[in-house]
Design a protein around this motif. Structure first.
Motif, mmCIF file in Angstrom:
data_model
loop_
_atom_site.group_PDB
_atom_site.id
_atom_site.type_symbol
_atom_site.label_atom_id
_atom_site.label_comp_id
_atom_site.label_asym_id
_atom_site.label_seq_id
_atom_site.Cartn_x
_atom_site.Cartn_y
_atom_site.Cartn_z
ATOM 1 N N ILE A 49 0.796 -0.958 0.163
ATOM 2 C CA ILE A 49 0.153 -0.244 0.143
ATOM 3 C C ILE A 49 1.008 1.127 -0.058
ATOM 4 O O ILE A 49 1.658 1.814 0.895
ATOM 5 C CB ILE A 49 -0.565 -0.180 1.082
ATOM 6 N N LEU A 50 0.917 2.318 -0.869
ATOM 7 C CA LEU A 50 2.144 2.779 -1.406
ATOM 8 C C LEU A 50 1.672 4.759 -1.317
ATOM 9 O O LEU A 50 0.397 4.685 -2.774
ATOM 10 C CB LEU A 50 2.538 2.519 -2.571
ATOM 11 N N ASP A 51 2.061 5.621 -0.923
ATOM 12 C CA ASP A 51 1.749 6.689 -0.659
ATOM 13 C C ASP A 51 2.393 7.203 -1.635
ATOM 14 O O ASP A 51 3.344 6.757 -2.009
ATOM 15 C CB ASP A 51 1.408 7.218 0.838
ATOM 16 N N VAL A 52 2.439 8.860 -2.668
ATOM 17 C CA VAL A 52 2.827 8.815 -3.053
ATOM 18 C C VAL A 52 3.281 10.057 -3.257
ATOM 19 O O VAL A 52 4.898 10.668 -3.496
ATOM 20 C CB VAL A 52 1.424 9.606 -4.577
ATOM 21 N N MET A 53 3.001 11.340 -2.450
ATOM 22 C CA MET A 53 3.818 12.161 -2.212
ATOM 23 C C MET A 53 4.504 11.853 -0.540
ATOM 24 O O MET A 53 4.059 12.307 1.015
ATOM 25 C CB MET A 53 2.747 12.994 -1.978
ATOM 26 N N ILE A 60 6.048 6.855 -7.060
ATOM 27 C CA ILE A 60 5.838 7.158 -7.884
ATOM 28 C C ILE A 60 6.983 6.385 -8.636
ATOM 29 O O ILE A 60 7.493 5.101 -9.223
ATOM 30 C CB ILE A 60 5.402 8.620 -9.031
ATOM 31 N N THR A 61 8.144 7.182 -8.240
ATOM 32 C CA THR A 61 9.706 6.541 -8.747
ATOM 33 C C THR A 61 9.858 5.319 -7.774
ATOM 34 O O THR A 61 10.075 4.712 -8.716
ATOM 35 C CB THR A 61 11.048 7.818 -7.592
ATOM 36 N N ALA A 62 9.293 5.525 -6.404
ATOM 37 C CA ALA A 62 9.747 3.879 -5.704
ATOM 38 C C ALA A 62 9.081 3.171 -7.042
ATOM 39 O O ALA A 62 9.476 1.873 -6.946
ATOM 40 C CB ALA A 62 9.423 3.979 -4.763
ATOM 41 N N LEU A 63 7.934 3.195 -6.848
ATOM 42 C CA LEU A 63 6.918 1.674 -7.652
ATOM 43 C C LEU A 63 7.766 2.236 -9.285
ATOM 44 O O LEU A 63 7.784 0.250 -9.393
ATOM 45 C CB LEU A 63 5.773 2.082 -7.999
ATOM 46 N N ALA A 68 10.535 -2.104 -12.483
ATOM 47 C CA ALA A 68 12.288 -2.148 -13.046
ATOM 48 C C ALA A 68 12.800 -3.396 -12.852
ATOM 49 O O ALA A 68 13.726 -3.643 -13.165
ATOM 50 C CB ALA A 68 13.046 -0.865 -13.446
ATOM 51 N N SER A 69 12.579 -3.609 -11.583
ATOM 52 C CA SER A 69 13.338 -4.777 -10.760
ATOM 53 C C SER A 69 13.219 -6.193 -11.360
ATOM 54 O O SER A 69 13.207 -7.392 -10.730
ATOM 55 C CB SER A 69 13.934 -4.581 -9.892
ATOM 56 N N ASP A 70 11.401 -6.251 -12.103
ATOM 57 C CA ASP A 70 10.789 -7.498 -12.244
ATOM 58 C C ASP A 70 9.562 -7.814 -11.326
ATOM 59 O O ASP A 70 9.370 -8.592 -11.091
ATOM 60 C CB ASP A 70 11.755 -8.577 -12.874
ATOM 61 N N ASN A 71 9.609 -6.626 -10.126
ATOM 62 C CA ASN A 71 9.005 -7.321 -9.294
ATOM 63 C C ASN A 71 7.561 -6.809 -9.553
ATOM 64 O O ASN A 71 7.179 -5.693 -9.691
ATOM 65 C CB ASN A 71 9.871 -6.280 -7.674
ATOM 66 N N ARG A 72 7.287 -8.153 -9.282
ATOM 67 C CA ARG A 72 5.036 -7.991 -10.117
ATOM 68 C C ARG A 72 4.624 -7.877 -8.336
ATOM 69 O O ARG A 72 3.271 -8.010 -8.486
ATOM 70 C CB ARG A 72 4.808 -9.065 -10.483
ATOM 71 N N ILE A 73 4.630 -7.681 -7.504
ATOM 72 C CA ILE A 73 4.142 -7.800 -6.355
ATOM 73 C C ILE A 73 3.186 -6.869 -6.827
ATOM 74 O O ILE A 73 3.156 -6.105 -7.015
ATOM 75 C CB ILE A 73 4.591 -7.575 -4.651
ATOM 76 N N ASP A 92 0.036 4.010 -14.640
ATOM 77 C CA ASP A 92 0.663 3.540 -15.879
ATOM 78 C C ASP A 92 2.612 3.234 -15.670
ATOM 79 O O ASP A 92 2.839 2.850 -16.136
ATOM 80 C CB ASP A 92 0.998 4.584 -17.267
ATOM 81 N N SER A 93 2.967 3.697 -14.416
ATOM 82 C CA SER A 93 4.081 3.909 -13.843
ATOM 83 C C SER A 93 3.658 2.055 -12.548
ATOM 84 O O SER A 93 4.789 1.700 -12.666
ATOM 85 C CB SER A 93 4.304 4.501 -12.289
#
Length: 223
Positions: A49-53, A60-63, A68-73, A92-93
């Motif tokens: 569960i991920l906040d944006v700000m 978004i950067t973390a996502l 990019a590391s192929d983690n599909r969680i 889209d991210s």
């Protein structure tokens, strides 16, 4: 089910943790994107569960780094940003769902159930990643090029890696899950079984591989 929450507003984080724990979820809370990525490299979770700000690294950067590391969680974004463009950016991210603040506890729980259900859409008897299929009833792995039987511990390791594709699992975690806390086996037995699995993946011309991440552990990725 174990979830990782990244929310920098600590009062809201505590409230969400309380809601989830009362509904039988296990939850770890972090407060920025960098911590999120660090926790995901060393722990096994069923959803995020991920906040944006957030400070240090925004959601978004973390996502994007996560994908990019192929983690599909499975990832559910929680954000005060409610414009259509914000939702499109999040999805889209790589997010599986997007929920705007404020939200009801009932909707949050429903979104989590839907997210983790779709993330675990594969049946208990069969797992697939790339062209590789694991038959959990028959203890065998197959690709279009053939099928190979697995020893018990080979199967258990491969099942863990395939249920958490792209997620790093440490040798200690694999040891604990497969051999148990009280095992007398040495930790290098994990590497031995990873080697067995790599040979079988190669023999079947699988388009996935078990990759070692230095000083962290192993993960299943597309090759």
């Amino acid at each position: 089910m174990r979830l990782l929450l990244a929310e920098d507003e600590k009062s809201l984080s505590r409230a969400i943790v309380t809601i989830l724990q009362r509904n039988n979820y296990s939850v770890d809370a972090v407060y920025n994107g960098r911590e999120l990525l660090e926790y995901l490299t060393s722990n096994i979770y069923d959803g995020v569960i991920l906040d944006v700000m957030m400070p240090e690294m925004d959601g978004i950067t973390a996502l994007r780094e996560l994908r990019a590391s192929d983690n599909r969680i499975p990832v559910l974004i929680l954000s005060a940003k409610s414009e259509v463009d914000d939702k499109v950016l999040g999805l889209d991210s790589g997010a599986n769902d997007y929920l705007t603040k404020p939200f009801s506890a009932a909707e949050l729980l429903a979104r989590i159930r839907a997210m983790t259900r779709s993330g675990a859409e594969q049946t208990d008897s069969r797992l697939s990643f790339g062209n590789l299929t694991l038959d959990c009833a028959g203890y065998c792995m197959s690709t279009p090029d053939g099928k190979l039987q697995l020893a018990n511990k080979e199967f258990q390791i491969l099942e863990l890696l395939m249920r958490h594709p792209g997620q790093v699992l440490s040798a200690e975690q694999l040891m604990e899950k497969v051999w148990g806390f009280d095992s007398d086996s040495e930790i290098n037995v994990v590497w031995t079984y990873i080697s067995y699995l790599r040979k079988k993946l190669s023999a079947l011309h699988a388009d996935v591989e078990i990759r070692a991440k230095r000083n962290a552990g192993y993960l299943m990725v597309m090759s």
